[in-house]
Every structure is written in structure tokens, then in C-alpha cells.
Write an enzyme that holds these catalytic residues in place. Structure first.
Site, short mmCIF file in Angstrom:
data_model
loop_
_atom_site.label_atom_id
_atom_site.label_comp_id
_atom_site.label_asym_id
_atom_site.label_seq_id
_atom_site.Cartn_x
_atom_site.Cartn_y
_atom_site.Cartn_z
N GLY A 1 6.71 0.30 3.30
CA GLY A 1 5.44 -0.04 2.64
C GLY A 1 5.64 -0.19 1.15
O GLY A 1 6.69 -0.66 0.71
N GLU A 2 4.63 0.20 0.36
CA GLU A 2 4.62 0.09 -1.11
C GLU A 2 5.01 -1.31 -1.60
O GLU A 2 5.56 -1.47 -2.68
CB GLU A 2 5.44 1.20 -1.79
CG GLU A 2 6.94 1.22 -1.60
CD GLU A 2 7.63 2.44 -2.25
OE1 GLU A 2 8.57 2.23 -3.03
OE2 GLU A 2 7.24 3.61 -1.97
N ALA A 3 4.72 -2.32 -0.79
CA ALA A 3 4.97 -3.74 -1.11
C ALA A 3 6.46 -4.08 -1.17
O ALA A 3 6.83 -5.15 -1.65
CB ALA A 3 4.28 -4.17 -2.40
N SER A 4 7.30 -3.20 -0.65
CA SER A 4 8.75 -3.42 -0.79
C SER A 4 9.21 -4.70 -0.10
O SER A 4 10.01 -5.46 -0.67
CB SER A 4 9.52 -2.22 -0.23
OG SER A 4 9.15 -1.96 1.11
N GLU B 1 0.82 -1.22 0.00
CA GLU B 1 0.00 0.00 0.00
C GLU B 1 0.85 1.26 0.00
O GLU B 1 2.04 1.23 0.30
CB GLU B 1 -0.93 0.03 1.21
CG GLU B 1 -0.29 -0.35 2.54
CD GLU B 1 0.93 0.44 2.95
OE1 GLU B 1 0.87 1.70 2.85
OE2 GLU B 1 1.93 -0.16 3.36
#
Lengths: 339, 339
Positions: free
Chosen positions: B305-308, B163
Site C-alpha cells: 500500500g502507501e501508493a508504492s 493509502e
């Protein structure tokens, strides 16, 4: 450098000549990380890996074009004491498996685009049984270190070090007990799978062997000569050569870390260019990592050796380098970095 | 399925129809692991990953031809309460950065050969401020879940969920407090970087908001509607659709895991097809992982975050699949497996 070393005295002389960190280059990496589109420090250990590579390569940007995985294989006289769940011929069989491409390390090298080199260290002639006397003579140990140094060739950007050798967790346990003290049972574990009475026997052999060689306890290279093995001495040599050649090192599990710890025991800074890749399930490894002040990158319960944990960590290193070089800065992306 | 859902009641109905594990196929993976040239269990978590993929894909061998990374972006009315270190416009700016290829997740997708899809969820119109009333209406929340379901398309082998949303660790903290109890301060943390008074303010907002919506506490979907956000509801929807479509899920950090935990709170088995990829440095995440009984694969201190973290774990998954399929058996390699 490796082909001219015939004694541990010569190894000692080399240790005084090794280069230190390039903090100026590392600072360039740190500065760039601060400009990339993420909250400060949000990539944490990945950012540290980029900085660490720059510090020891002496170059920004960090390079990961040519990672090498070096697996050293050796046989141990102490295997005759029944300390392993597998017979000694498995060492050579597994080397055959490495050459045929069937082992875990082959798949991991393919997965992460690494070159695999396997170094056999006289498998047909094991080192002497260290429960009876020194594992190696002075020249034998120095030659093994010199052989390990040859794994660090020009053009290698990062080297992953690992081993294969039936009975070598017994050797690693003895090295650790001799270097760091405690009880033998602090350092022994199942290895390839010994339990119960067999593990008790392994622990007893380690305790008695370290007691037999107690006069070596303040001389780490002598500890390696007496309680180590050829593949472990080779790893010590490879760590030295990597420092000389400005090649960052990923250390695999227990036996590999024990071989590097020989240098730490001489001077902790001698392994600042090394990262422990994976915390082995072999119980002595976490204790050893604490003793040398290293936090492993991965902790997946693996206990295979053969550089498998180090190769797996190459994926993290590649991710770190790609983020470091490929991400946009706040200015480039037009993203607000103000609170 | 996603395009016909207009109410949370319909979501509830779907939950009763989801398929279970395929233990027969998983047993095939376990059997093969036992024959490969390594001591039994020596690849540990990598072996478990292969078995887990087979169990939820319903197929042996495990497939990893087409992994997708899905990043959902949303804006939160509660950002008006000063709970984030960055202004809300950063959500849209970062989406622009994703589309331009400049973010960490772009580099990680390239590193591990994954396809990246970014889903914007009405960024110009944030959800309502949940410190004042429900974040979303029933249809709005259901529509967000339905939108998330669309990320799971035919042919996807594994999906990484993540996200982007300024103020969404505040939402995640509120979801966790409402689901699992404790103190608000158990669940809050710096997010993108709030500390001191600003963190105290965030914690107070979380405590007051959960108290305001206390009537929802036994209804997890209602907790999501009141205290969640569109990107988080979308993740809940994607987890549901992945179960339906037999796609194993790698969950990213705190906010993503909180969105999946909504289903755990309904029935713990509903997220058995999910693995937590990385333990976030956001302090609530480890507590949340313990609450749902999941041990993260990686722990690198990241908090982006950001699916890392989920994308990074794809490297482990690829290693697991390649070892599972590429390694020789003891019989093939002529290696002794007898003690």
C-alpha cells in the site's frame, strides 16, 4: 579475458572457472530487509532484487551508480530466406539511429540514467545462412563471444544486454528448438511482423535448419556456432564475463534470453546472476523463460528488442536499491513491529 | 470544488457533470507512435500509456513534469475486532515515518521525481466499527470525499493514489463483497499478515458486516459510507476531482482500487481515466481488477500500500512519455519502414 580467446575450446575452459554466489553478503541484505518499516516481505520482488544484486556483486550495500546498457548488432545470412518483415539493411540503419540518439533505447537510457554502448558485429558481412550450413566457424563464434566479453568493464555495476539484428528471432527460434526440443512452431512468432504464409515459411526454415544441424544437439556452444549469430554469441560472452566480473545481468527479450540459455543448457547455475527483465510478446519467450526457470520482472507486451525491456527494468532495480538503503528501520522510525 | 460539499447528494450531482475523453488528442498520439522507429506496436503498453495520458489530459504531447503521489491515512473502528496483524497506532506512526522520509514511498518518490503529499484523516478518532453500524455519517463521508478532492490541484500532471490505514483491507474486502458479491473469503486475505484463525475471524467479520448493511447494496456511495473509511472515501473523491481536472490517475493496490471501484459500480466509464498500477499480492485485488476490467501494469508480488505500486509505475509512465517525444520517426532517421 576477451582478447585472448580464439576457439570455443577456450570458452569451455573459462566456464569451469567462474565464481559462485556470495550468500553471506546476500544474507546481510535479507537481514536489513527484515528490519525496514513494512510488513515482512511486503516489497516482494523489490526485496529479492536487492538481495540478488548483493549476492552477485559480492557487496552490501548493492551498487547501482553505473549501469550499462549493451546492444549488440549483427546480420544473418538466413535473412535471404525471407524470414523477416524488414530488409537486412535496417540493422545498420537502426545502429545509425542508436548513435544519433533517436531510438527507443536512447530515451530509456536517459530516463534511467544508464550508459549506452552499441557494438556492431561486421554488419556488412552477414553470418552464413544456417539453412544451408553452419552460421559461423569455430574461431568466428569464439571471437564474437570474446568481443561480447569486452562490454563488461571494471566499474560497471549492472549490465543490461540486448540486440538488434534483422532475422535474429529466426536464429533464436532455431537455438531454442535445438536446445529444448518440441515443434518449430512452438518457438517461432511474428518477430518484427511476419504473419500467415511468411510465418509458415519462417517456421519451415527453422525446422529444416535444426534438422540439418542435428549432430550439434548435445553441445550448446556448437548449437550457437551453427544456428546463432555474432550478436547472439556476443551476448553469451557478455553473460560469461559478467559472472567473472561480479556484475548482475538484466536480460532483454527472446533473442537475448536464447543466447543466455546456451549457458543454462551447459549448467543451469551459469545464469543464476541473470534476471529476465521483460516477457516479450514474441510467443517463444515465455516458453523459453519456463524452460530456464526464470520469471520476467515486467510483462508489458513489448517486442522491440534493442535492450528496451532490460533498460525499463532498471527503474525497478533503482527503486529496489533506494528502498533498501533509504528506508528507516522499525527502531529508527519508532514504529511498532509487534502484532 | 471540494470545499463546498456537505452531503453525498452533492457528490451524486457532480458525477453527472464530469468530462469525457478527448479522443481527437489521443489520435494525435496514436498517429505519432505509428511513425516512430520501431515495428508497429512494438512498445505495446508504453504506447497505450502515452495515448491514455493524452486522452485524459486533453493535450498532446503528454505532460509529466509534475506527478503527485497522494497518500491518505485513516483509522477504522473495525480494527477493534482483531482483524489486523498490527495495532491501530501504527497508522499514525507510519504517517510520522512518511513525514520523516523513512518509508518506502519516500524512496520511491525520490527515485521517480514525484512530489509526496500525505493526508491525515482524523487518526485519533477512528470511524465507527462497521460490524456494529455504519462506518460514517452522510456528511462525514461527503466531507472525506471533499478532502480527497483537494489533492488534485492545478498544475498536477498525473496523480498516484494510495493509502495507509490499519484494518483497511478488511474495509476493502467488505466494499468488494457488497459491490460484486461472491463469498467473503473471495475478497479477504492476509493484509499486513493475518493467517489461520485470525484470517477466519476477518472473513467472518466481513461477511457479517456486509449482511448487516445489505440494504445499501444497490447504492455504491452508501456502501462506501457504511463499510468504507475516511481515507478510502477521500480516494473516491480524488478520483472524481482528477476526472474533473483532466489528471490521469495511477491506482495503487487493493484498498485504493476498491475505493475507485465505487465509481465503476455507478458507471464503468467514470474510472476510464484510471490505470491500476500494480497487482497486489492481496488475493482480492486480481479478482477486483477483473471485475472492473483493468489489467495492472506491474505484478511484483508487493502488498505494502502507501501508493508504492503507483509510484513504481511512474517509471513506466516516464519511459512512455520520453519514448513518445524523444524517438526519431522513420523519415527523420532514414530507416526503411517498408517490408
Amino acid at each position: 579475458m576477451g582478447d585472448t580467446i580464439g576457439s570455443l575450446k577456450e570458452v569451455r575452459e573459462i566456464l569451469g572457472t567462474l565464481p559462485g554466489p556470495d550468500d553471506e553478503v546476500a544474507a546481510k541484505a535479507t537481514e536489513r530487509e527484515g528490519q525496514l518499516t513494512k510488513p515482512p516481505g511486503a516489497l516482494a520482488r523489490l526485496e529479492e532484487l536487492s538481495e540478488w544484486m548483493c549476492r552477485w556483486q559480492g557487496n552490501h550495500p548493492p551498487r547501482l551508480e553505473r549501469p550499462r546498457v549493451a546492444v549488440f548488432a549483427g546480420n544473418h545470412g538466413v535473412a535471404a530466406q525471407g524470414v523477416s518483415a524488414f530488409p537486412p539493411e535496417v540493422t545498420a540503419q537502426m545502429v545509425g539511429n542508436f548513435r544519433a540518439g533517436g531510438a527507443a533505447i536512447n530515451q530509456l537510457c536517459k530516463t534511467f540514467d544508464a550508459e549506452l554502448q552499441v557494438y556492431e558485429m561486421g554488419l556488412e558481412e552477414p553470418t552464413a545462412d544456417f539453412s544451408q550450413g553452419p552460421a559461423m566457424g569455430d574461431a568466428e563464434c569464439a571471437n564474437a563471444m570474446a568481443y561480447g566479453m569486452l562490454a563488461v568493464q571494471d566499474g560497471i555495476d549492472v549490465i543490461c544486454l540486448g540486440e538488434m539484428g534483422i532475422a535474429n528471432t529466426t536464429s533464436a527460434s532455431a537455438l531454442c528448438l535445438a536446445m529444448f526440443g518440441g515443434e518449430a512452431s512452438d518457438w517461432t512468432g511474428p518477430g518484427t511482423g511476419v504473419r500467415g504464409d511468411a510465418l509458415d515459411n519462417k517456421t519451415r526454415i527453422v525446422a529444416e535448419s535444426v534438422a540439418l544441424h542435428t549432430e550439434a544437439k548435445d553441445d550448446p556452444l556448437e548449437i550457437m556456432r551453427r544456428l546463432g549469430g555474432r550478436e547472439l554469441a556476443a551476448i553469451t560472452g557478455a553473460v560469461i564475463a559478467a559472472r567473472m566480473g561480479r556484475v548482475p545481468v538484466l536480460l532483454d527479450g527472446y533473442a537475448t534470453t536464447a543466447a543466455a540459455a546456451i549457458l543454462h543448457r551447459i549448467d543451469p547455475q551459469l545464469i543464476d546472476h541473470c534476471v529476465v527483465a521483460h516477457c516479450s510478446a514474441e510467443p517463444g519467450h515465455i516458453r523459453l523463460c519456463q524452460a530456464i526457470g526464470k520469471e520476467p520482472l515486467l510483462n508489458l507486451g513489448m517486442r522491440l528488442g534493442e535492450a528496451s525491456g532490460a533498460a525499463l527494468a532498471l527503474g525497478l532495480l533503482r527503486a529496489a536499491v533506494n528502498c533498501h538503503m533509504g528506508m528507516a528501520t522499525f527502531a529508527e522510525a519508532g514504529v511498532s513491529d509487534k502484532e
